[in-house]
Scaffold this motif. Sequence first.
Motif, PDB file in Angstrom:
ATOM      1  N   THR A 110      13.183 -47.434 -11.068  1.00  0.00           N
ATOM      2  CA  THR A 110      14.012 -47.922 -12.146  1.00  0.00           C
ATOM      3  C   THR A 110      14.593 -46.816 -12.766  1.00  0.00           C
ATOM      4  O   THR A 110      14.171 -45.563 -12.506  1.00  0.00           O
ATOM      5  N   ILE A 111      15.152 -46.840 -13.826  1.00  0.00           N
ATOM      6  CA  ILE A 111      16.093 -46.091 -14.636  1.00  0.00           C
ATOM      7  C   ILE A 111      14.891 -45.178 -15.492  1.00  0.00           C
ATOM      8  O   ILE A 111      14.769 -44.046 -15.773  1.00  0.00           O
ATOM      9  N   GLN A 112      13.935 -45.883 -16.000  1.00  0.00           N
ATOM     10  CA  GLN A 112      12.839 -45.708 -16.669  1.00  0.00           C
ATOM     11  C   GLN A 112      11.894 -44.285 -15.915  1.00  0.00           C
ATOM     12  O   GLN A 112      11.590 -43.409 -16.265  1.00  0.00           O
ATOM     13  N   THR A 113      11.784 -44.803 -14.514  1.00  0.00           N
ATOM     14  CA  THR A 113      10.889 -43.836 -13.783  1.00  0.00           C
ATOM     15  C   THR A 113      11.770 -42.648 -13.349  1.00  0.00           C
ATOM     16  O   THR A 113      11.290 -41.610 -13.521  1.00  0.00           O
ATOM     17  N   LEU A 114      12.934 -42.812 -13.356  1.00  0.00           N
ATOM     18  CA  LEU A 114      14.099 -41.454 -13.211  1.00  0.00           C
ATOM     19  C   LEU A 114      14.054 -40.686 -14.141  1.00  0.00           C
ATOM     20  O   LEU A 114      13.886 -39.520 -14.178  1.00  0.00           O
ATOM     21  N   ILE A 115      13.906 -41.323 -15.502  1.00  0.00           N
ATOM     22  CA  ILE A 115      13.862 -40.430 -16.789  1.00  0.00           C
ATOM     23  C   ILE A 115      12.457 -39.950 -16.710  1.00  0.00           C
ATOM     24  O   ILE A 115      12.330 -38.407 -17.180  1.00  0.00           O
ATOM     25  N   GLU A 116      11.429 -40.500 -16.367  1.00  0.00           N
ATOM     26  CA  GLU A 116      10.016 -39.598 -16.491  1.00  0.00           C
ATOM     27  C   GLU A 116       9.869 -38.816 -15.633  1.00  0.00           C
ATOM     28  O   GLU A 116       9.577 -37.706 -15.904  1.00  0.00           O
ATOM     29  N   ASN A 117      10.414 -38.855 -14.236  1.00  0.00           N
ATOM     30  CA  ASN A 117      10.497 -38.042 -13.241  1.00  0.00           C
ATOM     31  C   ASN A 117      11.260 -36.863 -13.799  1.00  0.00           C
ATOM     32  O   ASN A 117      10.935 -35.355 -13.598  1.00  0.00           O
ATOM     33  N   GLN A 118      12.501 -36.930 -14.526  1.00  0.00           N
ATOM     34  CA  GLN A 118      13.161 -35.835 -14.920  1.00  0.00           C
ATOM     35  C   GLN A 118      12.394 -34.974 -15.891  1.00  0.00           C
ATOM     36  O   GLN A 118      12.528 -33.814 -15.955  1.00  0.00           O
ATOM     37  N   LEU A 119      11.754 -35.646 -17.010  1.00  0.00           N
ATOM     38  CA  LEU A 119      11.021 -35.118 -17.933  1.00  0.00           C
ATOM     39  C   LEU A 119       9.973 -34.304 -17.373  1.00  0.00           C
ATOM     40  O   LEU A 119       9.734 -33.133 -17.955  1.00  0.00           O
ATOM     41  N   GLN A 120       9.164 -34.680 -16.294  1.00  0.00           N
ATOM     42  CA  GLN A 120       8.196 -34.213 -15.632  1.00  0.00           C
ATOM     43  C   GLN A 120       8.694 -32.953 -15.174  1.00  0.00           C
ATOM     44  O   GLN A 120       8.154 -31.695 -15.232  1.00  0.00           O
ATOM     45  N   LEU A 121      10.084 -32.979 -14.340  1.00  0.00           N
ATOM     46  CA  LEU A 121      10.570 -31.665 -13.852  1.00  0.00           C
ATOM     47  C   LEU A 121      11.022 -30.849 -14.929  1.00  0.00           C
ATOM     48  O   LEU A 121      10.864 -29.574 -14.662  1.00  0.00           O
ATOM     49  N   ASN A 122      11.561 -31.169 -16.166  1.00  0.00           N
ATOM     50  CA  ASN A 122      11.914 -30.224 -17.216  1.00  0.00           C
ATOM     51  C   ASN A 122      10.761 -29.444 -17.596  1.00  0.00           C
ATOM     52  O   ASN A 122      10.866 -28.322 -18.140  1.00  0.00           O
ATOM     53  N   ALA A 123       9.385 -30.097 -17.910  1.00  0.00           N
ATOM     54  CA  ALA A 123       8.328 -29.529 -18.284  1.00  0.00           C
ATOM     55  C   ALA A 123       7.780 -28.616 -17.418  1.00  0.00           C
ATOM     56  O   ALA A 123       7.488 -27.442 -18.026  1.00  0.00           O
ATOM     57  N   ILE A 124       7.701 -28.815 -15.938  1.00  0.00           N
ATOM     58  CA  ILE A 124       7.401 -27.881 -15.166  1.00  0.00           C
ATOM     59  C   ILE A 124       8.253 -26.689 -15.468  1.00  0.00           C
ATOM     60  O   ILE A 124       7.874 -25.443 -15.030  1.00  0.00           O
ATOM     61  N   ALA A 125       9.557 -26.887 -15.303  1.00  0.00           N
ATOM     62  CA  ALA A 125      10.474 -25.794 -15.419  1.00  0.00           C
ATOM     63  C   ALA A 125      10.187 -24.935 -16.586  1.00  0.00           C
ATOM     64  O   ALA A 125      10.461 -23.653 -16.591  1.00  0.00           O
ATOM     65  N   LEU A 126      10.078 -25.512 -17.754  1.00  0.00           N
ATOM     66  CA  LEU A 126       9.877 -24.773 -19.152  1.00  0.00           C
ATOM     67  C   LEU A 126       8.369 -24.053 -18.897  1.00  0.00           C
ATOM     68  O   LEU A 126       8.454 -22.841 -19.379  1.00  0.00           O
ATOM     69  N   ARG A 127       7.674 -24.297 -18.168  1.00  0.00           N
ATOM     70  CA  ARG A 127       6.270 -23.801 -18.163  1.00  0.00           C
ATOM     71  C   ARG A 127       6.447 -22.373 -17.288  1.00  0.00           C
ATOM     72  O   ARG A 127       5.880 -21.594 -17.244  1.00  0.00           O
ATOM     73  N   GLN A 128       7.245 -22.518 -16.348  1.00  0.00           N
ATOM     74  CA  GLN A 128       7.696 -21.613 -15.394  1.00  0.00           C
ATOM     75  C   GLN A 128       8.602 -20.312 -16.008  1.00  0.00           C
ATOM     76  O   GLN A 128       8.712 -19.435 -15.305  1.00  0.00           O
ATOM     77  N   MET A 129       9.189 -20.713 -17.019  1.00  0.00           N
ATOM     78  CA  MET A 129      10.386 -19.749 -17.582  1.00  0.00           C
ATOM     79  C   MET A 129       9.409 -18.633 -18.127  1.00  0.00           C
ATOM     80  O   MET A 129       8.667 -18.615 -18.768  1.00  0.00           O
ATOM     81  N   THR A 130       9.938 -17.360 -17.947  1.00  0.00           N
ATOM     82  CA  THR A 130       9.696 -16.161 -18.795  1.00  0.00           C
ATOM     83  C   THR A 130       9.906 -16.320 -20.145  1.00  0.00           C
ATOM     84  O   THR A 130      10.732 -17.160 -20.641  1.00  0.00           O
ATOM     85  N   ASN A 131       9.419 -15.474 -21.148  1.00  0.00           N
ATOM     86  CA  ASN A 131       9.672 -15.701 -22.525  1.00  0.00           C
ATOM     87  C   ASN A 131      11.024 -15.181 -22.743  1.00  0.00           C
ATOM     88  O   ASN A 131      11.504 -15.880 -23.662  1.00  0.00           O
ATOM     89  N   THR A 132      11.491 -14.482 -22.072  1.00  0.00           N
ATOM     90  CA  THR A 132      12.798 -14.011 -22.386  1.00  0.00           C
ATOM     91  C   THR A 132      13.871 -15.075 -21.970  1.00  0.00           C
ATOM     92  O   THR A 132      14.861 -15.308 -22.703  1.00  0.00           O
ATOM     93  N   GLN A 133      13.665 -15.701 -20.748  1.00  0.00           N
ATOM     94  CA  GLN A 133      14.182 -17.120 -20.512  1.00  0.00           C
ATOM     95  C   GLN A 133      14.294 -18.119 -21.612  1.00  0.00           C
ATOM     96  O   GLN A 133      15.326 -18.626 -22.025  1.00  0.00           O
ATOM     97  N   LYS A 134      12.907 -18.337 -22.325  1.00  0.00           N
ATOM     98  CA  LYS A 134      12.687 -19.103 -23.201  1.00  0.00           C
ATOM     99  C   LYS A 134      13.416 -18.857 -24.577  1.00  0.00           C
ATOM    100  O   LYS A 134      14.177 -19.695 -25.190  1.00  0.00           O
ATOM    101  N   LEU A 135      13.693 -17.354 -24.689  1.00  0.00           N
ATOM    102  CA  LEU A 135      14.396 -17.126 -25.942  1.00  0.00           C
ATOM    103  C   LEU A 135      15.857 -17.195 -25.819  1.00  0.00           C
ATOM    104  O   LEU A 135      16.453 -17.796 -26.697  1.00  0.00           O
ATOM    105  N   ILE A 136      16.348 -17.075 -24.563  1.00  0.00           N
ATOM    106  CA  ILE A 136      17.858 -17.324 -24.425  1.00  0.00           C
ATOM    107  C   ILE A 136      18.143 -18.907 -24.499  1.00  0.00           C
ATOM    108  O   ILE A 136      19.182 -19.058 -25.090  1.00  0.00           O
ATOM    109  N   VAL A 137      17.394 -19.630 -23.896  1.00  0.00           N
ATOM    110  CA  VAL A 137      17.651 -21.303 -24.051  1.00  0.00           C
ATOM    111  C   VAL A 137      17.326 -21.437 -25.783  1.00  0.00           C
ATOM    112  O   VAL A 137      18.337 -22.162 -26.274  1.00  0.00           O
ATOM    113  N   ALA A 138      16.557 -20.756 -26.335  1.00  0.00           N
ATOM    114  CA  ALA A 138      16.448 -21.064 -27.953  1.00  0.00           C
ATOM    115  C   ALA A 138      17.739 -20.703 -28.503  1.00  0.00           C
ATOM    116  O   ALA A 138      18.265 -21.339 -29.608  1.00  0.00           O
ATOM    117  N   LEU A 139      17.889 -19.276 -28.209  1.00  0.00           N
ATOM    118  CA  LEU A 139      19.239 -18.685 -28.850  1.00  0.00           C
ATOM    119  C   LEU A 139      20.375 -19.884 -28.620  1.00  0.00           C
ATOM    120  O   LEU A 139      21.359 -20.048 -29.502  1.00  0.00           O
TER     121      LEU A 139
END
Length: 92
Positions: A2-31
Motif C-alpha cells: 500500500t501507499i502507506q507501507t511505502l511511505i513508512e518504509n521510506q521514512l524508516q530508510l530516511n531515519a537510517i540515513a540520518l543516523r549514518q550521516m556525519t556531523n558535517t553532512q548533517k550541518l550541510i543538510v541543515a544549512l
Amino acid sequence: MTIQTLIENQLQLNAIALRQMTNTQKLIVALTQDRRTGAGVKEDLARIFDTLVDFQHRNPEVFKTLCEESPGDVTLADALDAIASACDALEA
C-alpha cells in the motif's frame, strides 16, 4: 504494497540515513534547509558570541553568578563554549 507501507518504509530508510550521516553532512543538510551559508551562520554566531562576551565584561559579577548558580542545566559559559564550537564546525 500500500501507499502507506511505502511511505513508512521510506521514512524508516530516511531515519537510517540520518543516523549514518556525519556531523558535517548533517550541518550541510541543515544549512541547505535553512537556505543559509556557513559563512552567514558563522557571522550570526560571532555576533551572539561578541554580545555575550560584552555582557560578561560589563557585568562580571552577574556573569559569574549566573554561571555558578544557573537555575537550569546550561550556564552562560556553556553557551559561549557551544557557540565557539559551532563556529569551529562551520570552518571545517
